[in-house]
Write a protein that holds these residues in place. Structure first.
Motif, PDB file in Angstrom:
ATOM      1  N   THR A 200      14.216  30.756  44.705  1.00 15.51           N
ATOM      2  CA  THR A 200      14.514  29.380  44.991  1.00 15.51           C
ATOM      3  C   THR A 200      15.855  29.654  45.539  1.00 15.51           C
ATOM      4  OG1 THR A 200      15.491  29.214  42.833  1.00 15.51           O
ATOM      5  CG2 THR A 200      13.273  28.619  43.000  1.00 15.51           C
ATOM      6  N   GLU A 202      19.500  27.282  45.559  1.00 11.07           N
ATOM      7  CA  GLU A 202      20.338  26.304  44.871  1.00 11.07           C
ATOM      8  C   GLU A 202      21.621  25.929  45.780  1.00 11.07           C
ATOM      9  OE1 GLU A 202      18.836  25.474  42.095  1.00 11.07           O
ATOM     10  OE2 GLU A 202      17.534  26.911  42.157  1.00 11.07           O
ATOM     11  N   THR A 255      14.619  24.124  45.393  1.00 10.58           N
ATOM     12  CA  THR A 255      15.297  24.243  44.198  1.00 10.58           C
ATOM     13  C   THR A 255      14.339  24.647  42.934  1.00 10.58           C
ATOM     14  OG1 THR A 255      15.514  22.356  43.589  1.00 10.58           O
ATOM     15  CG2 THR A 255      17.076  22.987  45.231  1.00 10.58           C
ATOM     16  N   TYR A 281      20.476  29.973  37.517  1.00 14.54           N
ATOM     17  CA  TYR A 281      21.621  29.082  37.393  1.00 14.54           C
ATOM     18  C   TYR A 281      21.655  28.312  38.718  1.00 14.54           C
ATOM     19  CZ  TYR A 281      23.643  31.917  33.664  1.00 14.54           C
ATOM     20  OH  TYR A 281      23.481  32.380  32.484  1.00 14.54           O
ATOM     21  N   ARG A 282      21.875  26.975  38.753  1.00 13.37           N
ATOM     22  CA  ARG A 282      22.424  26.085  39.770  1.00 13.37           C
ATOM     23  C   ARG A 282      23.902  25.868  39.725  1.00 13.37           C
ATOM     24  NH1 ARG A 282      19.815  23.011  36.162  1.00 13.37           N
ATOM     25  NH2 ARG A 282      20.913  21.202  35.487  1.00 13.37           N
ATOM     26  N   ASN A 305      19.228  26.968  34.692  1.00 11.81           N
ATOM     27  CA  ASN A 305      17.931  26.272  35.169  1.00 11.81           C
ATOM     28  C   ASN A 305      16.849  26.120  34.255  1.00 11.81           C
ATOM     29  OD1 ASN A 305      18.455  25.190  37.641  1.00 11.81           O
ATOM     30  ND2 ASN A 305      18.124  27.283  38.699  1.00 11.81           N
TER      31      ASN A 305
END
Ligand code: C5P
Length: 404
Positions: A200, A202, A255, A281-282, A305
């Motif tokens: 993903t 972010e 994301t 994490y974002r 996340n």
């Protein structure tokens, strides 16, 4: 020939001009033995390697080469031939014919037929390893796959030019087997399968993001294999340059949050495979404008996340859940703990580090489930996908009510 001998498909075998053309004789023979009706169309170059008479003798039908052959066209013309075919298989498929097909050309009978037919087209590429690896050939390959052409091979191994590498035509017996097997219902027919794949992204600001090295290859290979085996497959993919596998419904996300929404929106799920490298994490508050450079240090506030796979494992009704674990040490121990913690039925663990696991075409895996384990030696991700799904079917058979 295994299994499907009651087979009466109408198959158009295209032969293009490579040394592997002689192997197409065996392919035609096998298909006819299995009960198929076969018509052969050769390119002009193919006739330099094998004579049309050979294919005529094996197929029991006239062989066509040229488009503008008044006599042949007065019999079954090229449009009738394109309609007659229930499938088109080009073996060998040279770099040249792949290029011409990718460009949509119709400069001889075989390429014209490929444009004129509604039947599925399959290619068994065969060429020198450098020609296969060339970016032009790879781009043509990707373009054809994107358009729904399926590829049989190529294999790797000794080549007629004296070199060894990828580009060798799949053996004719294996091609025949693959074509005939497609008629049999797959062993995953009727199953709804959801696969997450790739990493993903972010966002930090409109132009920057946090990402990882995942290429998506493992997840795409699993989606392709499940589809080939008859499942209805949804592939929820983070950014990836890989082509969508044949028959697979693809949902693109960026994301982790989007991936979670996409997964949640799917109602029917018999099997969930979390192959995505979801960012843990974002960034708490991505900047609306591009961050300006300053001499001062910069800190990013990160929030955890959601764990997508753990949430799927809590669903009612609960699908069978397959996940992955990339570990740098104490592989089996960490993976077993992760399987329990996230409520997965089967975990595929691999050791990562320099050049291993991420963004590579092959991998080594240790599969762990409640009642067993299986070590998969280093192999291409396509092969690993087959073994993972075989293991899944085996667990389901041994423990029909399998859960963690
Ligand atoms: O905890 P870790 O990231 O090592 O777990 C890997 C497994 O969990 C993979 O199957 C991955 O797809 C899944 N995962 C997830 N959502 C997250 C993190 C990981 O589905 N937020």
């Amino acid at each position: 020939m295994s299994g499907s001998s009651a087979n009466n498909q109408r198959i158009l075998v295209g032969v293009s001009g490579g040394i592997a053309a002689y192997k197409a004789v065996v392919l035609v023979r096998r298909l006819i033995d299995a009960g198929c009706e076969v018509r052969v169309v050769m390119t002009e170059a193919a006739t330099r390697f094998v004579t049309p008479l050979t294919f005529q003798a094996v197929s029991g039908q006239p062989v066509r080469v040229t488009l503008l052959d008044a006599e042949a066209e007065s019999g079954m013309d090229h449009i009738a031939l394109a309609r007659w075919a229930q499938r088109v298989v080009i073996a060998p498929a040279t770099a040249d014919i792949m290029a011409r097909l990718a460009a949509g050309m119709a400069d001889d009978l075989l390429t014209t037929l490929c444009l004129a037919t509604e039947a599925p087209v399959q290619l068994a590429p065969a060429m020198n390893r450098q020609m296969w690896a060339h970016p032009a050939t790879q781009a043509n390959y990707a373009r054809l796959v994107e358009r729904g052409v399926t590829m049989l091979g190529p294999d790797a191994g000794f080549q007629a030019c004296g070199e060894t590498g990828a580009g060798r035509m799949m053996e004719p017996e294996a091609i025949a087997e693959a074509l005939l097997a497609e008629d049999a219902p797959g062993d995953m027919a009727g199953l709804d399968v959801v696969v997450t794949a790739s990493g993903t992204r972010e966002p930090i600001d409109p132009v920057r993001f946090l990402a990882n090295r995942s290429s998506g290859r493992m997840g795409f290979a699993l989606a392709a294999e499940a589809s080939r085996r008859g499942a209805r497959v949804t592939l929820i993919a983070g950014p990836s340059s890989l082509a969508t596998p044949a028959g697979v419904r693809r949902v693109d996300v960026e994301t982790a949050a989007q991936m979670q929404v996409a997964v949640e929106s799917i109602e029917s799920m018999d099997l969930f495979i979390g192959a995505a490298a979801v960012a843990d994490y974002r960034v708490a508050r991505p900047a609306e404008q591009k961050l300006k450079k300053s001499g001062a240090s910069l800190s990013l506030d990160l929030l955890p996340n959601p764990d997508i796979i753990a949430a799927v494992a809590q669903r009612e009704p609960r699908p069978f859940v397959i996940g992955f674990a990339a570990e740098t040490e104490r592989l089996a121990e960490h993976a077993a703990a992760k399987r329990q913690a996230k409520g997965m039925d089967l975990i595929c663990a691999n050791e990562v580090g320099a050049g291993r696991g991420f963004d590579t075409p092959d991998n080594t895996l240790l599969l762990l489930w409640q009642d067993g384990e299986r070590a998969l030696p280093r192999a291409a991700k396509e092969r690993l996908a087959t073994q993972i799904l075989d293991t899944y079917l085996q667990i389901k058979q041994d423990f029909p009510h399998a859960s963690r």
